[in-house]
Structure formats: structure tokens, C-alpha cells
Design an enzyme around this catalytic site. Structure first.
Site, PDB file in Angstrom:
ATOM      1  N   GLY A  12      55.248  32.492  46.725  1.00  0.00           N
ATOM      2  CA  GLY A  12      54.403  31.308  46.588  1.00  0.00           C
ATOM      3  C   GLY A  12      53.700  31.213  45.255  1.00  0.00           C
ATOM      4  N   GLY A  14      54.821  33.341  42.632  1.00  0.00           N
ATOM      5  CA  GLY A  14      55.874  33.685  41.676  1.00  0.00           C
ATOM      6  C   GLY A  14      56.680  32.504  41.170  1.00  0.00           C
ATOM      7  N   ARG A  82      47.466  36.107  51.626  1.00  0.00           N
ATOM      8  CA  ARG A  82      46.380  36.245  52.589  1.00  0.00           C
ATOM      9  C   ARG A  82      46.464  35.137  53.629  1.00  0.00           C
ATOM     10  NH1 ARG A  82      40.346  35.914  51.983  1.00  0.00           N
ATOM     11  NH2 ARG A  82      40.710  34.827  50.022  1.00  0.00           N
ATOM     12  N   ILE A 118      48.336  40.596  39.481  1.00  0.00           N
ATOM     13  CA  ILE A 118      47.803  39.500  40.291  1.00  0.00           C
ATOM     14  C   ILE A 118      47.722  39.907  41.759  1.00  0.00           C
ATOM     15  CG2 ILE A 118      48.379  37.196  41.195  1.00  0.00           C
ATOM     16  CD1 ILE A 118      49.478  36.494  38.430  1.00  0.00           C
ATOM     17  N   ASP A 151      39.021  33.018  39.115  1.00  0.00           N
ATOM     18  CA  ASP A 151      37.576  32.906  39.350  1.00  0.00           C
ATOM     19  C   ASP A 151      36.911  32.113  38.223  1.00  0.00           C
ATOM     20  OD1 ASP A 151      37.967  34.621  41.568  1.00  0.00           O
ATOM     21  OD2 ASP A 151      37.792  36.368  40.270  1.00  0.00           O
ATOM     22  N   HIS A 180      37.328  40.970  41.754  1.00  0.00           N
ATOM     23  CA  HIS A 180      38.107  39.792  42.148  1.00  0.00           C
ATOM     24  C   HIS A 180      38.208  39.673  43.668  1.00  0.00           C
ATOM     25  CE1 HIS A 180      40.933  36.526  41.808  1.00  0.00           C
ATOM     26  NE2 HIS A 180      41.930  37.205  42.345  1.00  0.00           N
ATOM     27  N   MET A 233      46.495  29.975  41.474  1.00  0.00           N
ATOM     28  CA  MET A 233      46.656  31.343  40.967  1.00  0.00           C
ATOM     29  C   MET A 233      47.785  31.416  39.945  1.00  0.00           C
ATOM     30  SD  MET A 233      45.413  34.430  41.126  1.00  0.00           S
ATOM     31  CE  MET A 233      45.825  34.715  39.413  1.00  0.00           C
TER      32      MET A 233
END
Length: 334
Positions: A12, A14, A82, A118, A151, A180, A233
Site C-alpha cells: 500500500g 510501496g 496497521r 518507513i 509527522d 514516530h 506516507m
């Protein structure tokens, strides 16, 4: 000639990250690796009219080593995303093993590459990479980075929303230090290049801080179990990779927060340790980038009383996260 590699390129994060790197003019070769689908992702990206040549590999036939051969910069978004109710500690149990194996491949094949981690939880996975590199005798603290750029991007965006002008978001700079995850994320709103509106209350500052700290939860909830912060991200990872590449090519004055081993700049690292009142080996600080990676670690500087409290709360949690990464390697076999 600059070769970039994405480990976890079919995931997702990558896939959009690989797309952004493919269209970056600083990159002339792009190596993609994952356990599934990488040749297809590579074929898809190879049709884009940008200079980078793309190749994708799978694990069979020494695919990881083939991907990494000649790499100048390696970005690692590999791992599971997550899910609702999942903490970064839950993630660690799964992702640490993945990161360990990839770090072993980098240490053996391209130990001089810049490594951008990451994979969550970054506070623990960066120590995993470092300890693997130490075991192989190739550790250089100046070349290993935990990517905390998301962030920073969130803080800039949310401040722009507060002042009611999203057009200013790209030019707003808010240092974000610590780590993080959750309370280890410390946005220094008092140092924002765009001051908050006059009369902005302490309660509002606390709410804005909390939103930066737990912005990932906001995305997980909004996606309703279908994913986490993958697109933002990927953008943040590509932004930080570009900063590293620009610095390597000689551009001066590039400063970006990143979670690094504080020995990367002994004097700067000791100054940060003094400011936070701890001997932590890792901390996300404002890092000045150069041709060799970390050129200088800048001090935290003046912070508000509220931010001092945030730093105090972050330190013990960071210590726990770092210890978990170290223990994973020293308690398991490579």
C-alpha cells in the site's frame, strides 16, 4: 547515475512510493522487491516516460540481492499495515522479522547505501537495522534514517488548516522531534514558521498536538479497516528521499527531522541528549544532510513549558521502543 530501491514495493505504501520515485529526475534506476507482484508493478511503472529504468524482483533466485546490487539509496516500507485497534507494538512483532531479513540483505550487498526506514514501528525498526549492520561490521550512523517526515507534513497541513489557508501548507515549517508513534511525536508548534492565530488557547494547542501525534489513527478509522496512512506516507517517504539525494549531489542547507542514531554527529547528539535530559541513543531531531548523510544534528532550541512536558513524556516511551528493537536482534538468530 543513481539507483534507488524500494523493499516492499507492491504494498500500500510501496506502490505509490515507487511511482513517485520513478518520476523523480534525480533517479536513473529503480529496483523493486516484494514477496508478490513486483514484476507486474515494475512493468506498469516502466511505461512512464521518465528516465529511470525499472526492474522488479521476487524472493526466488536471490531476488533480494539482485534488487539491491549497486543501490545508492534503499527505502523500506515493507511490512503489514496497521489495522483498527492495532498498536505499533503489535506491529513490531510482525514487522521486526521482515526488517531484520531485509537489513541483512542490505548489509551484505550494498552496505554503503543510504537506508530510509518507513516500516513501523520506526522507533524500534531503526534499532533493528542498526544492530544488524553492527553484527556485519558495516554500521555507519550517518547513513541510516527513520523516516518521520509524515509527522512534519501533517503538522504543516494542520497548521495551514487552522489559519484557514491551505495554499501556505508547503511553506510552513513545524519541527517535529522525538520519535514516530503516539506520545513520542513532539510537534514544536512554538517554533512554527507560521505563528498560530493570536488568542489560540492552550487547550487548542493541546488538541492540535494530539491530532499530529495520532493522525495515523484518524486515517485508520476513516478507512474503516481497509488500510492505514499509505498515500500520505508514500508522499512523505519520497519527499525525504529527494532531500537525501539533493544533499548527496551537493546542495547545501537541507535540514529535515529524522529518527537517527545520535552518534551520527557526536557533538550535536550530546547537545540533544543534554536538552532532553537522557542518554537515549536515538532521537528524531533536525538533521542537516550532506554528501555522506547526516552532516549535523541541530539542537532542539527554545521550547514552551507545555512542549517540555511533551518531551519528558516521550523519553521513557522512546527508551522502551529502542530497547525492544535491540532485544529483538540480540535475542534472536540471524
Amino acid at each position: 547515475m543513481t539507483k534507488a530501491v524500494v523493499l516492499g514495493a507492491a504494498g500500500g505504501i510501496g506502490q505509490p512510493l515507487s511511482l513517485l520515485l520513478k518520476v523523480n529526475p534525480l533517479i536513473t534506476e529503480l529496483g523493486l522487491y516484494d514477496i508478490v507482484n513486483t514484476p507486474g508493478v515494475a512493468a506498469d511503472l516502466s511505461h512512464i516516460d521518465s528516465p529511470a529504468k525499472v526492474e522488479g524482483y521476487l524472493p526466488p533466485d536471490d531476488g533480494l540481492a539482485k534488487t539491491l546490487k549497486g543501490a545508492d539509496i534503499v527505502v523500506i516500507p515493507a511490512g503489514v499495515p496497521r489495522k483498527p485497534g492495532m498498536t505499533r507494538d503489535d506491529l513490531f512483532k510482525i514487522n521486526a522479522g521482515i526488517v531484520r531479513d531485509l537489513a541483512t540483505g542490505i548489509a551484505k550487498t550494498c552496505p554503503k547505501a543510504f537506508v530510509l526506514v518507513i516500516s513501523n514501528p520506526v522507533n524500534s525498526t531503526v534499532p533493528v537495522v542498526v544492530e544488524v549492520f553492527k553484527q556485519h561490521g558495516v554500521f555507519d550512523p550517518k547513513r541510516i534514517f527513520g523516516v518521520t517526515t509524515l509527522d512534519v507534513v501533517r503538522a504543516s497541513t494542520f497548521v495551514a488548516e487552522v489559519i484557514g489557508d491551505l495554499a501556505k501548507a508547503p511553506s510552513i515549517s513545524v519541527p517535529v522531534i522525538g520519535g514516530h508513534s503516539g506520545v513520542t511525536i513532539v510537534p514544536l508548534l512554538s517554533q512554527s514558521s507560521q505563528p498560530l492565530p493570536s488568542g489560540y488557547s492552550q487547550e487548542q494547542i493541546a488538541a492540535l498536538t494530539n491530532r499530529v501525534q495520532f493522525g495515523g489513527d484518524e486515517v485508520v478509522k476513516a478507512k474503516d479497516g481497509a488500510g492505514s496512512a499509505t498515500l500520505s506516507m508514500a508522499y512523505a517517504g519520497a519527499e525525504f528521499a529527494e532531500k537525501v539525494l539533493r544533499a548527496v549531489k551537493g546542495e547545501k542547507g537541507i535540514i529535515a527531522p529524522s529518527f537517527v542514531h545520535l552518534s551520527a554527529d557526536a557533538a550535536g547528539g550530546k547537545a540533544v541528549q543534554s536538552e532532553i535530559g537522557s542518554t537515549l541513543d536515538y532521537f528524531s531531531a533536525r538533521v542537516e544532510l550532506g554528501p555522506g548523510g547526516v552532516e549535523k544534528i541541530h539542537p532542539i532550541g527554545e521550547v514552551s513549558e507545555y512542549e517540555q512536558g511533551l518531551i519528558k513524556a516521550a523519553v521513557p516511551e522512546l527508551a522502551k521502543n529502542i530497547d525492544a528493537g535491540n532485544a529483538f536482534i540480540h535475542g534472536s538468530k540471524l
